[in-house]
Design a protein around this motif. Structure first.
Motif, short mmCIF file in Angstrom:
data_model
loop_
_atom_site.label_atom_id
_atom_site.label_comp_id
_atom_site.label_asym_id
_atom_site.label_seq_id
_atom_site.Cartn_x
_atom_site.Cartn_y
_atom_site.Cartn_z
N TYR A 318 31.42 38.79 53.21
CA TYR A 318 30.68 38.74 52.35
C TYR A 318 30.10 41.05 52.29
O TYR A 318 29.40 41.27 53.21
N THR A 319 29.82 40.96 51.08
CA THR A 319 29.18 42.37 50.80
C THR A 319 28.10 42.29 49.75
O THR A 319 28.48 41.63 48.82
N ARG A 320 26.74 42.67 50.15
CA ARG A 320 25.96 43.50 49.05
C ARG A 320 26.28 43.83 47.69
O ARG A 320 26.10 44.14 46.75
N GLN A 321 27.21 44.88 47.69
CA GLN A 321 27.41 46.10 47.08
C GLN A 321 28.95 45.23 46.41
O GLN A 321 29.91 45.71 47.06
N LYS A 322 28.63 45.07 44.65
CA LYS A 322 30.01 44.79 44.18
C LYS A 322 30.91 45.61 44.22
O LYS A 322 30.62 46.59 43.74
N GLN A 323 32.40 44.96 43.94
CA GLN A 323 33.04 46.20 44.11
C GLN A 323 33.99 45.96 42.82
O GLN A 323 33.34 45.35 41.90
N ASN A 324 34.27 47.18 42.92
CA ASN A 324 35.21 47.61 41.20
C ASN A 324 35.97 47.17 40.96
O ASN A 324 37.40 47.76 41.44
N LEU A 325 37.00 46.42 40.57
CA LEU A 325 37.54 45.64 40.70
C LEU A 325 38.35 45.17 39.64
O LEU A 325 37.70 45.31 38.54
N PRO A 326 39.86 44.97 39.17
CA PRO A 326 40.33 44.97 37.61
C PRO A 326 40.10 43.67 37.21
O PRO A 326 39.75 42.73 37.75
N ASP A 327 39.58 43.44 35.76
CA ASP A 327 39.43 42.75 35.32
C ASP A 327 40.27 41.32 35.63
O ASP A 327 41.24 41.19 35.90
N SER A 328 40.31 40.24 35.90
CA SER A 328 41.27 39.36 36.08
C SER A 328 40.97 37.88 35.79
O SER A 328 39.93 36.94 36.13
N PRO A 329 41.72 36.77 34.82
CA PRO A 329 41.18 35.53 34.10
C PRO A 329 41.29 34.64 35.74
O PRO A 329 40.68 32.99 35.72
N LEU A 330 41.58 35.30 36.95
CA LEU A 330 41.42 34.66 38.06
C LEU A 330 40.90 34.57 39.09
O LEU A 330 40.39 33.66 40.30
N ARG A 331 40.23 35.55 38.93
CA ARG A 331 38.84 35.79 39.66
C ARG A 331 37.95 35.21 39.86
O ARG A 331 37.48 34.69 38.04
N PHE A 332 36.67 34.90 41.02
CA PHE A 332 35.67 34.17 41.33
C PHE A 332 34.72 35.01 39.94
O PHE A 332 34.82 36.34 40.84
N GLU A 333 33.79 34.92 39.13
CA GLU A 333 32.85 36.28 39.33
C GLU A 333 31.30 35.36 39.52
O GLU A 333 30.74 36.37 40.18
N GLY A 334 30.88 34.85 39.77
CA GLY A 334 29.57 33.82 39.68
C GLY A 334 29.90 33.82 41.73
O GLY A 334 29.00 34.77 41.81
N LEU A 335 30.23 33.33 41.72
CA LEU A 335 30.12 32.12 43.46
C LEU A 335 31.30 32.98 43.72
O LEU A 335 32.15 33.45 43.83
N PRO A 336 30.42 33.66 45.21
CA PRO A 336 31.76 34.00 46.27
C PRO A 336 32.71 33.92 47.03
O PRO A 336 32.77 33.84 48.30
N ALA A 337 33.16 33.22 46.30
CA ALA A 337 34.63 32.45 46.39
C ALA A 337 35.92 33.25 46.66
O ALA A 337 36.46 34.10 45.61
N VAL A 338 37.10 32.34 47.66
CA VAL A 338 38.11 32.98 47.08
C VAL A 338 39.21 31.80 46.94
O VAL A 338 38.86 31.16 48.07
N LEU A 339 40.84 31.92 46.60
CA LEU A 339 41.56 31.03 46.97
C LEU A 339 42.58 31.72 47.69
O LEU A 339 42.35 32.71 48.06
N GLY A 340 43.31 30.87 48.50
CA GLY A 340 44.37 31.27 49.09
C GLY A 340 45.71 30.95 48.89
O GLY A 340 45.67 30.46 47.61
N SER A 341 46.80 31.23 49.22
CA SER A 341 48.18 31.08 48.98
C SER A 341 48.89 30.89 50.10
O SER A 341 48.87 30.88 50.87
N PRO A 342 50.16 29.67 50.09
CA PRO A 342 50.45 29.35 48.26
C PRO A 342 49.64 28.08 47.81
O PRO A 342 48.83 27.72 48.63
N GLY A 343 50.05 27.79 46.56
CA GLY A 343 49.16 26.36 46.19
C GLY A 343 50.16 25.44 47.01
O GLY A 343 52.03 25.60 46.83
N PHE A 344 49.81 23.96 46.19
CA PHE A 344 50.95 22.71 46.89
C PHE A 344 50.58 21.68 46.00
O PHE A 344 49.84 21.52 45.31
N SER A 345 51.94 20.87 45.87
CA SER A 345 52.14 19.84 45.21
C SER A 345 52.48 18.77 45.69
O SER A 345 52.65 17.74 44.70
N SER A 346 52.73 18.74 47.07
CA SER A 346 53.27 17.78 47.28
C SER A 346 52.58 18.44 49.14
O SER A 346 52.47 18.98 49.20
#
Length: 465
Positions: A318-346
């Motif tokens: 975690y960092t107090r100074q927010k990074q200047n990252l490109p907009d993306s519908p996948l990105r968490f904007e409020g909660l300081p969260a991140v998803l892992g990869s890959p996804g699982f369906s079984s």
């Protein structure tokens, strides 16, 4: 243009089939026979041909054949080549036509405008290139052989390690089976011992009660007989009769002694929890053996601007100074969260996360569905598609719909997460003590991803493995 001259070479040691001596000034016929020039038939014995001089092969003539040799070609000494057309020694090479040339071929109009060089001089660059190529190929071969040797050694080491691991696994499970078998024998022996005590106390109880019943039966019979006596006999000695008729109080013994009851209850409690203990042990063992964090990495495209993902995608801080990252519908904007990869369906999947939390810091570890809200300002719950446990130095709780407090004696250093997609189960446990922290039950649909959130400067999460 004349056809490419054919080259013929005679090596040391051949004999002439006509005179049976060493070949001298050797020539070859169109029939394929090679012999000395002096062995040719005299001109008076040679026929004539309207196209020019005709010479007969001595061997073919002896056989009655009429094959002819027109312009016999001198073969020259050992390793020398001669022009088939002119019978002259080869001295030149035409690079345009890729042909060997004698002095007569060199002067022909067909080669006047071509690049022609002396044979030895022309061949030298080719030799140099071949030598250079030979050196390069030799070096490459040696490198490959060295590499092969190194890889063979690695494979040998790995195979040796695999054999050692197989022996360790066999030894570990054999020891476990022995220990379980020993515990089983001890438990069954205890049960048999208690069973014998029960039979013993039962026999003692039955004996005592039977004796009392017999005594009372005899007394009943005595009383019945006295009741039948005349009044004069019955009243002779009132005091004696009254004393003998008084009832003695019989204290009925317990069928099972309190001490034996206590032993039975204690063993019952142990046996009652045994299936649950074995189930947890089996689940923890399965989780431990299936843990493979190497296949799980962090997805930077989903990371909040407040999070810094390492280059190897195994750690996030975690960092107090927010990074200047490109907009993306996948990105968490409020909660300081991140998803892992890959996804699982079984299937079943598991991973481990090391927690490093500063004072006042916290984190969430678990699983989230693909369509989870990315603009949330606060922690998400299972109803919103996040099945995770929130860890902090003050408290821990599970993200159920109402939130479930989790009293932990101490903060786990490494948390294990186990996902069973078909069973709809997400289990979190202390990876070091194997103690279960919490289990979510859900009905999954679509892909789900490993989920991480961390806050407070200096706090960090790292995937193990």
């Amino acid at each position: 243009m004349p056809s490419t001259p054919s080259l013929q070479t005679v090596h040391e040691g051949p004999t002439c089939p006509a005179c049976l001596g060493p070949l001298e000034d050797a020539v070859t016929a169109t029939c394929g026979h090679t012999f000395c020039r002096p062995c040719l038939l005299p001109p008076s014995q040679m026929g004539t041909h309207h196209s020019g001089r005709v010479l007969l092969c001595p061997l073919c003539k002896e056989k009655g054949q009429t094959e002819t040799l027109t312009a016999p070609v001198p073969l020259g000494p050992l390793e020398e080549t001669y022009c088939e057309e002119h019978g002259e020694k080869i001295y030149f090479f035409c690079e345009n036509d890729v042909e060997f040339l004698c002095v007569f071929c060199r002067e022909s109009p067909s080669h006047q405008a071509h690049t022609v060089g002396i044979l030895e001089e022309t061949i030298q660059p080719y030799r140099e290139r071949l030598r250079s190529r030979l050196e390069s190929v030799s070096v490459q071969r040696d490198e490959i052989e060295d590499r092969k040797c190194q890889e063979d050694q690695k494979l040998h080491v790995l195979l040796t390690q695999m054999e050692t691991k197989k022996q360790q696994v066999e030894a570990a499970f054999e020891r476990l089976q022995r220990e379980l078998g020993e515990q089983q024998r001890l438990l069954l022996a205890t049960l048999r011992e208690l069973e014998l005590q029960i039979w013993k106390e039962r026999d003692e109880y039955l004996r005592t009660v039977s004796e009392e019943v017999a005594r009372l039966g005899a007394h009943v019979k005595e009383l019945e007989e006295r009741c039948q006596q005349p009044a004069s006999e019955l009243l002779k000695d009132v005091r004696v009769n009254q004393s003998r008729c008084e009832m003695k109080t019989f204290v009925s013994p317990e069928a099972i002694s309190p001490d034996l009851v206590k032993k039975i209850r204690n063993l019952h409690r142990k046996i009652l929890t045994l299936p649950e203990m074995m189930r947890k042990f089996s689940e923890n063992l399965e989780l431990h053996l299936q843990t493979d964090s190497e296949g799980v990495t962090l997805d930077p495209q989903t990371a909040s601007p407040s999070l810094v993902v390492s280059e190897d995608r195994k750690s996030v801080r975690y960092t107090r100074q927010k990074q200047n990252l490109p907009d993306s519908p996948l990105r968490f904007e409020g909660l300081p969260a991140v998803l892992g990869s890959p996804g699982f369906s079984s299937g079943r999947h598991s991973w481990q996360v090391e927690l490093q939390l500063e004072d006042g810091g916290g984190c969430m570890v678990g699983v989230a569905r693909e369509a989870v809200r990315r603009e949330a300002e606060v922690g998400l719950s299972a109803e919103e598609g996040v099945w995770a446990v929130i860890f902090s130095h003050q408290q821990c709780w599970a993200s159920t719909s109402r939130g479930t407090d989790l009293p932990l004696s101490e903060m786990p250093r490494v948390v294990g997460v186990a996902l069973d997609y078909e069973a709809g189960r997400v289990t979190l446990l202390d990876a070091e003590t194997r103690a279960q922290i919490f289990t979510f039950t859900a009905s999954f649909s679509g892909r789900v991803f490993s989920f991480f959130a961390v806050w407070k400067a200096g706090s960090c999460l790292t995937l193990k493995g």
